[in-house]
Scaffold this motif. Structure first.
Motif, PDB file in Angstrom:
ATOM      1  N   ALA A 182     -24.981  27.970   7.325  1.00  0.00           N
ATOM      2  CA  ALA A 182     -24.826  28.580   8.552  1.00  0.00           C
ATOM      3  C   ALA A 182     -26.536  28.200   8.692  1.00  0.00           C
ATOM      4  O   ALA A 182     -26.919  27.356   9.498  1.00  0.00           O
ATOM      5  CB  ALA A 182     -24.738  29.360   8.272  1.00  0.00           C
ATOM      6  N   ALA A 183     -27.603  28.226   7.508  1.00  0.00           N
ATOM      7  CA  ALA A 183     -28.902  27.794   7.589  1.00  0.00           C
ATOM      8  C   ALA A 183     -28.998  26.668   8.237  1.00  0.00           C
ATOM      9  O   ALA A 183     -29.885  26.111   9.170  1.00  0.00           O
ATOM     10  CB  ALA A 183     -29.648  28.109   6.976  1.00  0.00           C
ATOM     11  N   ASN A 184     -28.487  25.724   7.387  1.00  0.00           N
ATOM     12  CA  ASN A 184     -28.388  24.206   7.796  1.00  0.00           C
ATOM     13  C   ASN A 184     -28.418  24.008   9.113  1.00  0.00           C
ATOM     14  O   ASN A 184     -28.854  22.831   9.778  1.00  0.00           O
ATOM     15  CB  ASN A 184     -28.553  23.598   6.840  1.00  0.00           C
ATOM     16  N   GLU A 185     -27.291  24.067   9.709  1.00  0.00           N
ATOM     17  CA  GLU A 185     -27.061  23.836  10.947  1.00  0.00           C
ATOM     18  C   GLU A 185     -28.068  24.756  11.614  1.00  0.00           C
ATOM     19  O   GLU A 185     -27.852  24.490  13.299  1.00  0.00           O
ATOM     20  CB  GLU A 185     -25.596  24.896  11.590  1.00  0.00           C
ATOM     21  N   LEU A 186     -28.188  25.874  11.509  1.00  0.00           N
ATOM     22  CA  LEU A 186     -29.255  26.421  12.560  1.00  0.00           C
ATOM     23  C   LEU A 186     -30.750  25.725  12.906  1.00  0.00           C
ATOM     24  O   LEU A 186     -31.273  25.352  14.104  1.00  0.00           O
ATOM     25  CB  LEU A 186     -29.811  28.031  12.327  1.00  0.00           C
ATOM     26  N   GLU A 187     -30.932  24.962  11.550  1.00  0.00           N
ATOM     27  CA  GLU A 187     -32.553  24.504  11.425  1.00  0.00           C
ATOM     28  C   GLU A 187     -32.116  22.745  12.150  1.00  0.00           C
ATOM     29  O   GLU A 187     -33.010  22.820  12.729  1.00  0.00           O
ATOM     30  CB  GLU A 187     -32.841  24.339  10.037  1.00  0.00           C
ATOM     31  N   VAL A 188     -30.663  22.272  12.405  1.00  0.00           N
ATOM     32  CA  VAL A 188     -30.490  21.185  12.634  1.00  0.00           C
ATOM     33  C   VAL A 188     -30.766  21.539  14.502  1.00  0.00           C
ATOM     34  O   VAL A 188     -31.256  20.769  15.422  1.00  0.00           O
ATOM     35  CB  VAL A 188     -29.271  20.804  12.311  1.00  0.00           C
ATOM     36  N   ALA A 189     -29.636  22.976  15.076  1.00  0.00           N
ATOM     37  CA  ALA A 189     -30.485  23.176  16.033  1.00  0.00           C
ATOM     38  C   ALA A 189     -31.200  23.422  16.681  1.00  0.00           C
ATOM     39  O   ALA A 189     -31.747  22.528  17.865  1.00  0.00           O
ATOM     40  CB  ALA A 189     -28.800  24.340  16.422  1.00  0.00           C
ATOM     41  N   ALA A 190     -32.149  23.930  16.299  1.00  0.00           N
ATOM     42  CA  ALA A 190     -33.838  24.129  16.656  1.00  0.00           C
ATOM     43  C   ALA A 190     -33.833  22.938  16.409  1.00  0.00           C
ATOM     44  O   ALA A 190     -35.159  22.855  17.782  1.00  0.00           O
ATOM     45  CB  ALA A 190     -34.296  24.825  15.353  1.00  0.00           C
ATOM     46  N   HIS A 191     -33.763  21.478  15.985  1.00  0.00           N
ATOM     47  CA  HIS A 191     -34.402  20.814  15.839  1.00  0.00           C
ATOM     48  C   HIS A 191     -34.120  19.972  17.443  1.00  0.00           C
ATOM     49  O   HIS A 191     -35.250  19.140  18.152  1.00  0.00           O
ATOM     50  CB  HIS A 191     -34.195  19.669  15.029  1.00  0.00           C
ATOM     51  N   TYR A 192     -32.991  20.199  17.499  1.00  0.00           N
ATOM     52  CA  TYR A 192     -32.387  19.401  18.875  1.00  0.00           C
ATOM     53  C   TYR A 192     -32.553  19.857  20.699  1.00  0.00           C
ATOM     54  O   TYR A 192     -33.104  20.057  21.861  1.00  0.00           O
ATOM     55  CB  TYR A 192     -30.998  18.675  19.185  1.00  0.00           C
ATOM     56  N   ASP A 195     -35.585  24.200  24.300  1.00  0.00           N
ATOM     57  CA  ASP A 195     -36.417  26.033  24.772  1.00  0.00           C
ATOM     58  C   ASP A 195     -37.096  26.291  23.162  1.00  0.00           C
ATOM     59  O   ASP A 195     -36.956  26.679  22.536  1.00  0.00           O
ATOM     60  CB  ASP A 195     -35.615  27.265  25.015  1.00  0.00           C
ATOM     61  N   SER A 196     -38.331  26.689  23.905  1.00  0.00           N
ATOM     62  CA  SER A 196     -39.733  26.686  22.418  1.00  0.00           C
ATOM     63  C   SER A 196     -39.389  28.321  22.203  1.00  0.00           C
ATOM     64  O   SER A 196     -38.846  28.629  20.980  1.00  0.00           O
ATOM     65  CB  SER A 196     -40.748  26.881  23.026  1.00  0.00           C
ATOM     66  N   LEU A 197     -38.287  28.965  22.398  1.00  0.00           N
ATOM     67  CA  LEU A 197     -37.721  30.562  21.844  1.00  0.00           C
ATOM     68  C   LEU A 197     -36.719  30.348  21.281  1.00  0.00           C
ATOM     69  O   LEU A 197     -36.548  31.330  20.621  1.00  0.00           O
ATOM     70  CB  LEU A 197     -38.034  31.999  22.927  1.00  0.00           C
ATOM     71  N   LEU A 198     -35.926  29.759  21.538  1.00  0.00           N
ATOM     72  CA  LEU A 198     -34.403  29.293  21.244  1.00  0.00           C
ATOM     73  C   LEU A 198     -35.344  28.508  19.345  1.00  0.00           C
ATOM     74  O   LEU A 198     -34.034  29.123  18.881  1.00  0.00           O
ATOM     75  CB  LEU A 198     -33.598  28.431  21.682  1.00  0.00           C
ATOM     76  N   LYS A 199     -35.663  27.742  19.833  1.00  0.00           N
ATOM     77  CA  LYS A 199     -36.019  26.989  18.400  1.00  0.00           C
ATOM     78  C   LYS A 199     -36.683  28.090  17.516  1.00  0.00           C
ATOM     79  O   LYS A 199     -36.309  27.986  15.877  1.00  0.00           O
ATOM     80  CB  LYS A 199     -37.335  26.067  19.064  1.00  0.00           C
ATOM     81  N   ASP A 200     -37.540  28.192  18.019  1.00  0.00           N
ATOM     82  CA  ASP A 200     -37.942  29.750  16.965  1.00  0.00           C
ATOM     83  C   ASP A 200     -37.182  30.871  16.579  1.00  0.00           C
ATOM     84  O   ASP A 200     -37.082  31.038  15.275  1.00  0.00           O
ATOM     85  CB  ASP A 200     -39.412  30.959  18.337  1.00  0.00           C
ATOM     86  N   TYR A 201     -36.649  31.553  17.076  1.00  0.00           N
ATOM     87  CA  TYR A 201     -35.350  32.194  16.963  1.00  0.00           C
ATOM     88  C   TYR A 201     -34.336  31.559  15.857  1.00  0.00           C
ATOM     89  O   TYR A 201     -34.535  32.480  14.540  1.00  0.00           O
ATOM     90  CB  TYR A 201     -34.711  33.253  17.802  1.00  0.00           C
ATOM     91  N   TRP A 224     -34.939  37.119  18.718  1.00  0.00           N
ATOM     92  CA  TRP A 224     -33.707  36.598  19.064  1.00  0.00           C
ATOM     93  C   TRP A 224     -34.046  37.843  20.486  1.00  0.00           C
ATOM     94  O   TRP A 224     -33.694  37.470  21.472  1.00  0.00           O
ATOM     95  CB  TRP A 224     -32.835  37.201  18.537  1.00  0.00           C
ATOM     96  N   ALA A 225     -34.674  39.447  20.464  1.00  0.00           N
ATOM     97  CA  ALA A 225     -34.844  39.553  21.840  1.00  0.00           C
ATOM     98  C   ALA A 225     -35.841  39.268  22.691  1.00  0.00           C
ATOM     99  O   ALA A 225     -35.263  39.898  23.246  1.00  0.00           O
ATOM    100  CB  ALA A 225     -35.166  41.313  21.135  1.00  0.00           C
ATOM    101  N   GLN A 226     -36.135  38.394  22.047  1.00  0.00           N
ATOM    102  CA  GLN A 226     -37.452  38.389  23.614  1.00  0.00           C
ATOM    103  C   GLN A 226     -36.328  36.878  24.620  1.00  0.00           C
ATOM    104  O   GLN A 226     -37.571  36.239  25.413  1.00  0.00           O
ATOM    105  CB  GLN A 226     -38.929  37.539  22.528  1.00  0.00           C
ATOM    106  N   MET A 227     -35.477  36.546  23.729  1.00  0.00           N
ATOM    107  CA  MET A 227     -35.078  35.275  24.976  1.00  0.00           C
ATOM    108  C   MET A 227     -34.328  35.719  25.557  1.00  0.00           C
ATOM    109  O   MET A 227     -33.174  36.294  25.977  1.00  0.00           O
ATOM    110  CB  MET A 227     -34.003  34.426  23.824  1.00  0.00           C
ATOM    111  N   GLN A 228     -35.076  35.416  27.343  1.00  0.00           N
ATOM    112  CA  GLN A 228     -34.657  35.358  28.633  1.00  0.00           C
ATOM    113  C   GLN A 228     -34.651  34.183  29.145  1.00  0.00           C
ATOM    114  O   GLN A 228     -33.538  34.488  29.954  1.00  0.00           O
ATOM    115  CB  GLN A 228     -36.033  36.158  29.048  1.00  0.00           C
ATOM    116  N   ASN A 229     -34.921  33.258  29.376  1.00  0.00           N
ATOM    117  CA  ASN A 229     -34.941  32.556  29.837  1.00  0.00           C
ATOM    118  C   ASN A 229     -34.591  31.562  29.346  1.00  0.00           C
ATOM    119  O   ASN A 229     -34.806  30.170  29.559  1.00  0.00           O
ATOM    120  CB  ASN A 229     -36.301  32.271  30.364  1.00  0.00           C
ATOM    121  N   THR A 230     -33.742  31.136  27.982  1.00  0.00           N
ATOM    122  CA  THR A 230     -33.960  30.475  27.329  1.00  0.00           C
ATOM    123  C   THR A 230     -31.985  29.854  28.225  1.00  0.00           C
ATOM    124  O   THR A 230     -30.801  30.116  28.850  1.00  0.00           O
ATOM    125  CB  THR A 230     -33.418  30.787  25.757  1.00  0.00           C
TER     126      THR A 230
END
Length: 569
Positions: A182-192, A195-201, A224-230
């Motif tokens: 699951a972590a690998n999938e999240l890291e690949v998702a973050a690459h694509y 949104d910078s906030l989503l990438k960070d989370y 996660w709690a900071q993501m308002q406009n992703t």
């Protein structure tokens, strides 16, 4: 028919009836305008977020019951050539497990003969009784093993036997293979993701899955709690409604006192879930209108000077809110056992992020709330509600009530008060959130967010929702809360029934009755007394002739207790 040595419990005819009672909830597909408007990179990110959700679903299945994963695999294979296996698989997917309540029948639906659920789910050994559990904890504490007991009573461990004692295994160790995938999938998702906030989370959440460190969960929650406009929505939820064994320690005064002497708080186990979707700006803008008043409402809470509230600490309200078009619900979200989540306010008060001053986030589920049986609603009004009030029934008004409910979780005493109520904590907390919503709706009229007519629609639609289909159990906190509210309103004359059995509403009496009920609720939480919580529930949780009348009419009109979540991406 047998699956992995276990015989199915229902005939094909019985399964056909159950499947006919399913409410279809359709997730978005590639033709959905919000999906079409995504960039190609965000579409790729969404694919990997869905993959992560499917992996976490396997984790939740394991947490729920030791046979879930093997039986599901057997059903999937058998369904290729057996109609009864295919239909049993549909029921399994609706419950997301081998058994579960349907919200109507008093006992759980068990898809296989002899395969039952456990109070401690699969978080604990299946042969561990409550009495033995308490005794082992006492012995371990007296033997100087307080650190291990603290781990056993942590929200993030699987517990297994070790000789005459118990051993806690952190989720990151027990589910190392699944968490790594699951972590690998999240890291690949973050690459694509764009949104910078989503990438960070996503980066923080991936690391939290790989490290046995509660601080990592805390840091992921904060981002996660900071993501308002992703553009995209991804949540890895951690809620603990399913574990009925851990909170029983609060019913054992000797054990409670012993734990307190070591500074140990018993926290129920987290069942994991994943929500994936696309944020809806128009719906989010409506929700944000209610956010502006939360700090003001906090000062109007009963006994507000006796406890601190996170929403009034500091100048800024640490609360983001989004309306989401769903592409997938997995794990805990997909365990539709008598209901399905329409919205959520996380992290819960027991989480380190909130305890250390982090923010919270509300997410609303458009595809769930927009699934309405309009024809049945019409028949229900005709059968149980006085004609005078039909014009005030408006399913869209329920969304405003839900906004108030989710905001209500951010108000009131913190988790130390809630957890101290043991097995009653969830009922009291969900009841609290509901009545905060109703008690403070007049404030939104004063501020111009809603009109007087909308207020009457909210009251009416909420009260019609209180017309229960069966007597709820303690493990159904939302429905038991509905019964509490119904009885309080009925006792004080805010609602009544005519000689013909039709519901009538006295709008003027609703606010004083509900605010008084809110005062009683907060007093129960402040007491930290399971006995007072039980007395409150016993007082308002009665069931009599009028309830049987309502439930009988509901059943005559037909009930769809099962959910069919259809996922396309």
């Amino acid at each position: 028919m047998q699956i992995n040595g276990y015989e199915t419990a229902y005939s094909e005819e019985q399964l056909d009836k159950m499947l006919s009672e399913m409410l279809v909830i359709e997730m978005i597909d590639k033709n959905f305008p919000g999906y079409q408007n995504l960039s190609e990179n965000d579409k790729k990110a969404l694919t990997h977020l869905m993959n992560a959700g499917r992996i976490i679903n396997q984790v939740a299945l394991e947490q729920d019951h030791p046979l879930n994963r093997t039986i599901k695999s057997g059903l999937e294979e058998a369904a290729l050539h057996s109609a009864i296996a295919a239909k049993t698989l549909k029921m399994f997917n609706s419950l997301n497990g081998v058994e579960g309540l349907n919200g109507i029948d008093p006992e759980p639906i068990e898809l296989f003969k002899g395969v039952k659920g456990f109070k401690g789910k699969n978080f604990y050994p299946q042969d561990l009784s409550m009495e033995e559990f308490h005794q082992i904890l006492k012995q371990m504490l007296l033997s100087g093993k307080k650190d291990e007991v603290k781990k056993i009573l942590s929200a993030r461990t699987m517990v297994r036997r070790q000789g005459k004692e118990l051993k806690a295994i952190d989720y990151t160790e027990y589910f190392a293979k699944e968490f790594s995938l699951a972590a690998n999938e999240l890291e690949v998702a973050a690459h694509y993701a764009t949104d910078s906030l989503l990438k960070d989370y996503l980066g923080w959440q991936a690391q939290a899955l790989l490290q046995n460190n509660e601080d990592m969960d805390m840091l992921a929650d904060r981002h996660w709690a900071q993501m308002q406009n992703t553009n995209l929505e991804f949540t890895l939820s951690r809620e603990n409604y399913e574990d009925e064994l851990t909170p029983t320690v609060y019913d054992n005064k000797e054990l409670v006192d012993l734990l307190a002497s070591y500074g140990i708080e018993a926290v129920s186990k987290d069942m994991l879930g994943v929500r994936v979707g696309i944020n809806n700006p128009e719906g989010t803008n409506l929700i944000l209108k209610f956010k502006e008043h939360m700090s003001q409402l906090a000062t109007k809470m009963p006994f507000a000077d006796q406890y601190s509230q996170s929403v009034v600490s500091g100048k800024d309200l640490k609360q983001t809110m989004v309306d989401v078009d769903l592409s997938g619900l997995f794990g805990d979200y997909a365990m539709c056992r008598g209901g399905i989540t329409t919205a959520q306010n996380l992290p819960n008060n027991d989480k380190l992020s909130v305890k250390t001053g982090g923010g919270r986030r509300n997410v609303y589920h458009r595809q769930v709330r927009n699934t309405q049986d309009k024809e049945r609603n019409k028949k229900l009004l005709e059968a149980l509600v006085d004609q005078e009030f039909h014009a005030y029934f408006n399913p869209e008004a329920e969304h405003i009530f839900v906004i108030g409910h989710e905001n209500g979780h951010s108000l009131g005493p913190d988790s130390s008060y809630q957890n101290a109520l043991g097995v009653y904590k969830h009922v009291i907390e969900e009841n609290k959130a509901d009545i905060i919503s109703i008690a403070f709706m007049p404030e939104y009229v004063k501020s111009g967010i809603i009109t007087e007519n909308t207020l009457k629609e909210i009251y009416t639609t909420w009260i019609v929702r209180l017309l229960l289909k069966s007597r709820p159990k303690l493990i159904q906190p939302h429905r038991l809360g509905d019964l509490i509210h119904f009885n309080a309103l009925l006792e004080k004359g805010a609602i009544s029934f005519s000689e013909s059995g039709k519901l009538r509403i006295d709008f003027a009496r609703i606010h004083p009755v509900i605010y008084r009920l809110l005062e009683e609720t907060i007093a129960v939480q402040l007491s930290k007394s399971p006995e007072k919580a039980k007395a409150f529930i016993d007082k308002y949780g009665t069931w009599g002739d009028i309830h049987e009348h309502v439930a009988s009419v509901q059943k005559t009109l037909g009930i769809k207790p099962y959910k069919d979540i259809r996922t396309y991406l």
